[in-house]
Design an enzyme around this catalytic site. Structure first.
Site, PDB file in Angstrom:
ATOM      1  N   CYS B  43      46.358  23.739  46.601  1.00 39.82           N
ATOM      2  CA  CYS B  43      46.984  22.531  47.166  1.00 39.82           C
ATOM      3  C   CYS B  43      47.153  21.531  46.153  1.00 39.82           C
ATOM      4  O   CYS B  43      46.701  21.509  45.059  1.00 39.82           O
ATOM      5  CB  CYS B  43      45.912  21.997  48.420  1.00 39.82           C
ATOM      6  SG  CYS B  43      44.266  21.468  47.494  1.00 39.82           S
ATOM      7  N   CYS B  46      44.095  20.225  44.423  1.00 38.15           N
ATOM      8  CA  CYS B  46      43.606  21.339  43.379  1.00 38.15           C
ATOM      9  C   CYS B  46      44.352  21.005  42.042  1.00 38.15           C
ATOM     10  O   CYS B  46      43.918  20.865  40.909  1.00 38.15           O
ATOM     11  CB  CYS B  46      43.919  22.655  43.597  1.00 38.15           C
ATOM     12  SG  CYS B  46      43.496  23.230  45.188  1.00 38.15           S
ATOM     13  N   ASP B 446      34.263  52.045  36.838  1.00 37.57           N
ATOM     14  CA  ASP B 446      33.292  51.796  35.784  1.00 37.57           C
ATOM     15  C   ASP B 446      32.166  51.041  36.579  1.00 37.57           C
ATOM     16  O   ASP B 446      32.324  50.541  37.550  1.00 37.57           O
ATOM     17  CB  ASP B 446      33.773  50.989  34.671  1.00 37.57           C
ATOM     18  CG  ASP B 446      32.609  50.539  33.801  1.00 37.57           C
ATOM     19  OD1 ASP B 446      32.125  51.370  33.227  1.00 37.57           O
ATOM     20  OD2 ASP B 446      33.013  49.254  33.653  1.00 37.57           O
ATOM     21  N   ASP B 631      35.907  51.533  28.266  1.00 40.34           N
ATOM     22  CA  ASP B 631      36.780  52.036  29.381  1.00 40.34           C
ATOM     23  C   ASP B 631      38.098  52.151  28.969  1.00 40.34           C
ATOM     24  O   ASP B 631      39.009  52.608  29.752  1.00 40.34           O
ATOM     25  CB  ASP B 631      36.600  51.082  30.829  1.00 40.34           C
ATOM     26  CG  ASP B 631      35.339  50.792  31.364  1.00 40.34           C
ATOM     27  OD1 ASP B 631      34.495  51.852  31.349  1.00 40.34           O
ATOM     28  OD2 ASP B 631      34.929  49.788  31.593  1.00 40.34           O
TER      29      ASP B 631
END
Lengths: 52, 728
Positions: B43, B46, B446, B631
């Site tokens: 908004c 923000c 993971d 990973d």
């Protein structure tokens, strides 16, 4: 049919005006953040004076 | 990663040398500064909060929020780091993550996007004007009027086509020079042939001119091209990111003198010194000093590991508390970090072989259109010996079969689906990621940082006396050990004021010690504090004087939505596997909590990648979800991969989709939307082929008029777009 002599240039001119307006808006970055722009009008910042 | 040509990939881009791309990227990075993703902004308030906070930060020149993309771009002095900025934002309640500037390369992408949009606009305006004139012709304008209208159409259409069609001509030319037949060759041929035939007809005062068809063709194709461009992001190599983690220099110890030398000059057997907070430059064995090392990047272990004389360390691990002296066992190309980067590079190169649905379609399509059009010409010429009519029919066939709807079929769906997933908190980095996601049938997770938040949190602190907590708080604040930091944060959240301590000092590898009202107090390893039983849970011990030490246990909280996501995946028949580098106990506990039966602990990075390769060999399509360095190879080897925004740069680069929020819940949704999207894409192909099945025979028989061409083209393009919108 003589009216065409006026109408065709007029319609082309109006189309051209629309095109120029679109290109200006594009160059002015008006399509970057449509959602943000619609929210920014609600903010109070710079309501009293223009942003420097 | 995905540089394979697709339905409208620009071959020039594919063929462009990598070096040029690197230079472009570097230039873009310098200009644009820092881009942070803000998954929770929504908004005007923000926007104001974020921009004010950032502008008030020293060194920041400007900050601009883009609410549509939920991002803020910051232009700042070189000294300002993205991490510092996101910390400031997090302090005012907006979680922020840096996104790879290459992926979002703002300036470059903007420029090319605007260029396409401009051509699209020009084609659109020209199309409208020509259509107006064409309506008059279709409704029966005759002789001089019709010729005049054709001439005016030509005057608008030819410059428009030259300008708006440039992307197609350029890429068709590049494809021809590379001796390939991409989608753009039939497109360019149709555009050129349609204009040439129409111009000839206009000269001769003929009945049919296809200027409107040519321009609207160009318009629809550009629309597809623009959507496709927006869903495509510059890919970065995860292997390069890994190499960047390598420490370029090391401190060599020779005859008691420390010299800083480049890694390349180190030899096996040299002694190297690593200060607390530093990353291990080489693989080695500790010969002096004690410390704790954080190997979570490489192995996924949550707990820092004690290191003393004889401990084996690998490049890339972080030395936490005390200075260490290492004897080099492998440096540079032979180090474990480098071997991992090589592993990732191999996995990445294997992955570029994916052919999207659009590619497969284009491969069938381009030759058949040319053959059809050629056959039409040959057939009509053989039957009638009328060159003008035969060329007309061939051009009509090309125009009618031209892949307007086909060019929109994939991008419209991908745009619509990515938009939907973006609102759920998933950023799709690659256009073909959705297709690959739709094919996934096995999900490999993971543990650390993926199914859990990756940050240990102290549990049951309330059970300890308030006075002890005050001492613990004071001790914890004196150390930068991850457990201490977590403890300090948790205690300050409980409003525990730290007690006043004297002689506070850290004992590397063991813990932290001080004097409280004349009594020695310690926080650290069980054995050092005086506890006589070792437990396998993550814990630290608090000892006050001679009193029995108290255990403070830590747990790595599961990511919110993780359990729901795993349940939903299992309910929908996915095979769910947990592969972790962590030790057996925490992995088993998490697997039990989340209900995952198939789990393995203690997996090294190459073992993870090998497991994924084995699954792929068995015919499974693996979706890998992971975040760490350990990973990265697995992420690159998997059919499709997702990583959280908090993941390491290299892991994010290796994955196709980034989870922007903290919540794992959108994951099953993403798989559902992906399958829906694939269905829509196939429907769209069927729709556009259906139109062709009707229109092509008409064109082959020479019955097509510009009106029929315009109707078929517009109707199919619009149906395809509407079908894509049904995804929302």
């Amino acid at each position: 049919m003589v009216i065409l002599v006026y109408l065709i240039p007029i319609s082309l001119f109006l189309g051209g005006v629309g095109l120029v307006a679109f290109l200006w808006a594009l160059g002015n970055r008006q399509f970057e953040d449509p959602e943000g722009d619609s929210q920014r009008i609600l903010a109070d910042d710079w309501d009293d004076r223009p942003k420097p | 990663m995905m540089s394979a040509p697709s339905i409208s990939a620009c071959p020039a881009c594919v063929a462009a040398p990598a070096a040029e791309r690197l230079a472009e990227r570097a230039a873009a990075m310098r200009e644009e500064g820092i881009v942070l993703s803000l998954p929770t902004i929504h908004c005007a308030v923000c926007i104001g909060d974020v921009e004010r906070t950032l502008s008030a930060t020293p060194g920041v020149r400007s900050a601009r929020v883009n609410l549509t993309l939920k991002r803020v771009s910051v232009v700042a002095d070189p000294g300002v780091s993205a991490a510092a900025l996101s910390q400031r934002l997090e302090a005012i309640g907006y979680p922020a993550h840096e996104l790879d500037p290459g992926l979002l390369s703002v300036t470059e992408t903007d420029r090319r996007g605007r260029d396409l949009l401009m051509r699209l606009g020009v084609a659109g305006f020209a199309m409208m004007n020509i259509m107006l004139l064409s309506v008059a012709v279709w409704s029966g304008a005759e002789a001089a009027t019709r010729d005049l209208f054709h001439w005016i159409s030509a005057a608008i259409a030819l410059p428009t086509l030259a300008f708006a069609g440039k992307p197609f001509f350029a890429s068709a030319w590049a494809a021809l020079r590379a001796r390939r037949l991409g989608m753009d060759v039939p497109i360019s041929l149709a555009l050129v042939l349609a204009s040439a035939v129409s111009l000839f007809e206009t000269f001769e005062g003929g009945e049919h001119a296809y200027f409107d068809a040519a321009v609207s063709l160009c318009f629809f194709l550009l629309a597809g091209r623009y959507l496709d461009f927006r869903s495509r992001a510059a890919a970065r190599s995860a292997a390069e990111e890994l190499a960047a983690l390598e420490v370029p220099r090391a401190t060599r110890l020779a005859g008691g003198v420390e010299t800083v030398v480049p890694i390349a000059e180190l030899a096996v057997g040299d002694l190297v010194r690593v200060r607390p907070g530093g990353r291990m430059p080489v693989d080695g064995v500790v010969t002096g000093g004690t410390s704790e090392i954080d190997r979570s990047l490489l192995t996924g272990e949550t707990l820092p590991v004690w290191a003393g004389e004889g401990s084996v360390v690998s490049a890339g691990e972080v030395n936490l508390t005390g200075p260490l002296t290492l004897r080099v066992t492998a440096a540079g190309r032979d180090s474990s970090l480098h071997r991992m980067a090589d592993l990732v590079a191999v996995a990445e190169s294997a992955r570029t072989r994916y052919t999207s649905l659009a590619d497969r379609m284009a491969r069938l399509y381009a030759p058949s259109v040319h053959i059809l059009s050629l056959l039409a010409f040959a057939g009509w010429f053989w039957l009638t010996r009328d060159l003008r009519h035969s060329v007309n029919v061939a051009a009509t066939v090309l125009i009618i079969t031209c892949p307007c709807a086909l060019a929109l079929a994939v991008p419209a769906v991908v745009t619509s689906a990515s938009g939907r997933l973006f609102r759920k908190g998933l950023l799709i980095k690659d256009g073909t990621a959705l297709e690959r996601l739709a094919e996934a049938d096995t999900v490999v997770f993971d543990k650390t940082g993926t199914l859990t938040l990756g940050a240990p949190e102290p549990v049951a602190l309330e059970a300890l006396p308030r006075g002890d907590l005050a001492v613990a708080a004071a001790l914890a604040e004196g150390s930068s050990h991850p457990l201490s930091r977590a403890l300090a944060v948790a205690l300050s959240a409980l409003r525990v004021a730290p007690a006043a301590l004297d002689e506070l000092h850290e004992v590397p590898g063991y813990g932290i010690e001080g004097v409280f009202r004349g009594v020695r107090v310690r926080l650290g390893r069980g054995a050092w504090v005086g506890a006589n039983h070792a437990s396998d849970v993550t814990a630290t011990w608090l000892g006050i004087g001679d009193a029995a030490p108290r255990e403070i246990r830590f747990a790595d909280a599961p990511r919110p939505g993780a359990a729901a996501a795993v349940d939903a995946l299992k309910a929908r028949g996915f095979r769910v596997i947990l592969l972790s580098g962590d030790t057996e106990t925490p992995v088993a506990r998490l697997a039990a909590t989340l209900g995952i039966d198939d789990w393995q602990a203690g997996q090294r990075p190459e073992e993870k990648a090998a497991r994924i390769a084995a699954l792929t060999q068995e015919g499974a399509r693996v979706l890998m979800v992971g975040d760490g360095l350990n990973d990265t190879a697995a992420l690159a080897a998997a059919h499709v991969s997702i990583s959280p925004a908090s993941a390491l740069d290299a892991a994010r680069s290796a994955s196709d989709i980034v989870l922007l929020g903290q919540d794992m819940a959108p994951l099953p949704d993403a798989l559902r939307v992906a399958r829906l999207a694939r269905r829509r894409i196939k429907e769209n192909f069927a729709l556009s082929l259906g139109y062709n099945l009707v229109a092509v025979p008409v064109a082959l028989l020479g019955l097509a008029t510009p009106l029929i061409a315009a109707l078929a083209m517009s109707a199919s393009s619009i149906t395809v777009s509407l079908n894509a919108l049904r995804l929302r």
